[in-house]
Design a protein around this motif. Structure first.
Motif, mmCIF file in Angstrom:
data_model
loop_
_atom_site.group_PDB
_atom_site.id
_atom_site.type_symbol
_atom_site.label_atom_id
_atom_site.label_comp_id
_atom_site.label_asym_id
_atom_site.label_seq_id
_atom_site.Cartn_x
_atom_site.Cartn_y
_atom_site.Cartn_z
ATOM 1 N N GLY A 366 -10.122 -0.387 0.004
ATOM 2 C CA GLY A 366 -9.471 -1.585 -0.455
ATOM 3 C C GLY A 366 -7.816 -0.961 -0.934
ATOM 4 N N THR A 367 -7.685 0.283 -0.894
ATOM 5 C CA THR A 367 -6.064 0.526 -1.231
ATOM 6 C C THR A 367 -5.171 0.254 0.057
ATOM 7 O OG1 THR A 367 -7.109 2.834 -2.051
ATOM 8 C CG2 THR A 367 -4.569 2.860 -1.461
ATOM 9 N N ILE A 368 -3.983 -0.527 -0.603
ATOM 10 C CA ILE A 368 -2.893 -0.919 0.210
ATOM 11 C C ILE A 368 -2.049 0.207 0.634
ATOM 12 C CG2 ILE A 368 -0.930 -2.220 0.671
ATOM 13 C CD1 ILE A 368 -2.223 -4.307 -0.983
ATOM 14 N N VAL A 369 -1.869 0.537 2.037
ATOM 15 C CA VAL A 369 -0.830 1.695 2.519
ATOM 16 C C VAL A 369 0.222 1.019 3.207
ATOM 17 C CG1 VAL A 369 -1.045 3.536 3.934
ATOM 18 C CG2 VAL A 369 -3.213 2.871 3.109
ATOM 19 N N PHE A 370 0.985 1.305 2.265
ATOM 20 C CA PHE A 370 2.853 1.222 2.679
ATOM 21 C C PHE A 370 3.358 2.148 3.611
ATOM 22 C CE2 PHE A 370 2.329 -1.274 -1.212
ATOM 23 C CZ PHE A 370 2.792 -2.677 -0.822
#
Ligand code: HEM
Length: 480
Positions: A366-370
């Protein structure tokens, strides 16, 4: 690699309740610049919390490769932003670019790639060249109608309409008149959506603010439903009448309609959204070429260099420039690549679909990776004087930047240059961007000099390929 039991999360600032670290990133005029500055403090990989959402930012090529290539299968998701749902009929999984990874996505990508990634020297490539050049002739007639000598012109709507016609002819074998009001409206709405998708919004991380942004979300939904109605009524319904399953596919629309008949897990909804997504790609090309013309207006030497190439190839304007001329016009192509570097279009954020590990740090599902490719495009080590717009950048055989002019090698295979990303979710439209972008830029410059009535009106946001729908006027002066 999967998450080991005791793997620590990447370092990062302590989040406030409710806002998380949004206050920190809000201090920067552009978040990607901000990500680079924070890397000086926390290192090339660090965690942030936006609202309640855990995020990870990766800031160097090795880490970017680890996320997109080596561990790509754990990072195939996309953020669950409310705006994305609003844009795609209530479900972002209708979109090719904003959906999570799935078997259906693999199928859609395969189908789209076959038709929308024309390779050099293929019949698709010649088709793109023919369509592009025919539409250029119509654009030139259109420009004669709207240009008042010496007067500034709002070029973007005309340029976007040209791109839309190139795309709709290539994908649907249909074009529309420039004075068709419905067509004008959907071209504008596609452009508004391109701008919208390229902006961050408070709703993305603070969805409970929705009641305050109802008007905005209703507007987004209206743009997209209007576009969908147009595609259904003016394109698909017409084409469905003449479908011939015995004949080879004439275009992308044929392939989509046949996949529906052959029932390869495709439903009508899927193909409407696919066509919308791909025709919508024209706004990216329109904005890219508007940016190229803006840099030319700011620095006329760039325009003169392109014209030198174009005049030789076309025997001083005796014919249009075609895609077959691309290899012979390296400076023109280099200008397009330099716009891509300088504008540093952000890579759509990825999301971890499982617990995993990047560079020894634990990343929870669920972590958003930029992916900070702005830091790559502005790196002092990779690019001499990166803040300067300079198409002459190039690489020699060892990919080292050199100063030789004039016939330099194109920047092919520069590992630190990833305008279309890498890995399983890489851009499917890049060949269309190169091809139609080249035809537009070279032929416009062949016929016109570009200037600005006042270069202070040319405002360009860093790390964005998108320009607002109403941007800057340009002066087009016919060349003798
Ligand atoms: C200047 C123009 C363009 C640039 C710089 C660009 C760049 C990108 C980037 C960076 C991504 C994200 C890849 C990732 O998440 O790893 C992407 C995805 C995508 N692009 Fe483009 N693009 C452009 C034009 C187009 C056009 C014209 C089309 C279609 C006609 C297109 C179709 C797509 C699709 C379908 C995806 C999603 C792929 C997926 O998520 O599986 N793009 N693009």
């Amino acid at each position: 690699m999967k998450l080991a039991a005791a793997t620590l999360p990447a370092p990062g600032p302590h989040p406030w309740p409710i806002l998380g670290n949004l206050d920190i990133i809000g201090r920067f005029d552009n978040p990607f610049k901000g990500f680079g500055t924070l890397a000086n403090h926390y290192g090339d990989i660090y965690s942030l919390t936006f609202g309640h959402t855990r995020c990870l930012v990766v800031n160097n090529l090795d880490l970017i490769r680890e996320v997109l290539n080596k561990n790509g299968k754990f990072f195939g998701g996309r953020p669950d932003f409310l705006r994305y749902h609003k844009l795609f009929g209530g479900d972002r999984n209708n979109s090719l670019a904003l959906c999570d990874w799935s078997q259906l996505q693999q199928k859609r990508r395969n189908l789209a790639r076959r038709h929308c990634s024309p390779r050099e020297s293929s019949s698709y490539f010649s088709k793109m060249s023919g369509i592009g050049c025919a539409e250029i002739d119509i654009l030139m007639e259109e420009l004669k109608k709207v240009i008042i000598p010496g007067q500034p012109l709002d070029l973007k709507p005309v340029l976007n309409a040209t791109c839309a016609n190139m795309f709709s002819q290539y994908m649907c074998s249909m074009r529309f008149d420039y004075d068709d009001m419905e067509f004008q409206q959907i071209v504008q709405f596609f452009d508004e959506i391109f701008w919208e998708i390229n902006q961050g919004h408070p709703l993305d991380f603070l969805p409970w603010l929705l009641p305050f942004y109802k008007q905005h979300t209703n507007r987004i939904a209206y743009w997209s439903t209007t576009i969908r109605k147009f595609i259904l009524e003016r394109v698909l319904n017409q084409r469905e009448l003449n479908i011939d399953t015995e004949e080879p596919d004439n275009d992308f629309t044929d392939a989509l309609l046949k996949s529906l008949i052959e029932n390869k897990n495709m439903c009508r909804n899927t193909i409407i959204f696919m066509l919308e997504d791909f025709i919508g790609g024209h706004s990216a090309v329109g904005n890219l070429i508007m940016l190229a013309l803006a840099y030319i207006a700011k620095d006329p030497v760039i325009g003169r260099n392109i014209q030198c190439e174009a005049d030789v190839i076309s025997h001083n304007g005796k014919r249009n420039i075609t895609l077959e001329d691309m290899e012979e016009m390296p400076y023109t192509m280099a200008t397009i690549f330099e716009v891509l570097r300088y504008s540093s279009s952000p890579i759509v954020p990825h999301v971890a679909t499982e617990d995993s590990v990047i560079s020894g740090f634990g990343v929870t599902k669920g972590t958003i990776v930029f992916i900070n490719n702005y830091v790559l495009n502005m790196s002092q080590e990779s690019w001499r004087n990166p803040n300067h717009f300079c198409p002459e950048r190039k690489s020699d055989a060892n990919n080292q930047l050199t100063d030789e002019l004039p016939k330099f090698r194109l920047r092919k295979n520069l590992p630190q240059f990833l305008p279309f990303s890498i890995g399983k979710r890489t851009c499917i439209g890049q060949n269309l961007v190169r091809g139609f972008g080249f035809i537009l830029l070279s032929n416009i410059l062949l016929r016109y000099n570009i200037s600005s009535p006042d270069i202070s009106t040319i405002k360009i946001n860093p790390a964005s390929l998108a320009l607002p729908a109403k941007c800057f006027p340009l002066v087009l002066t016919e060349r003798i």
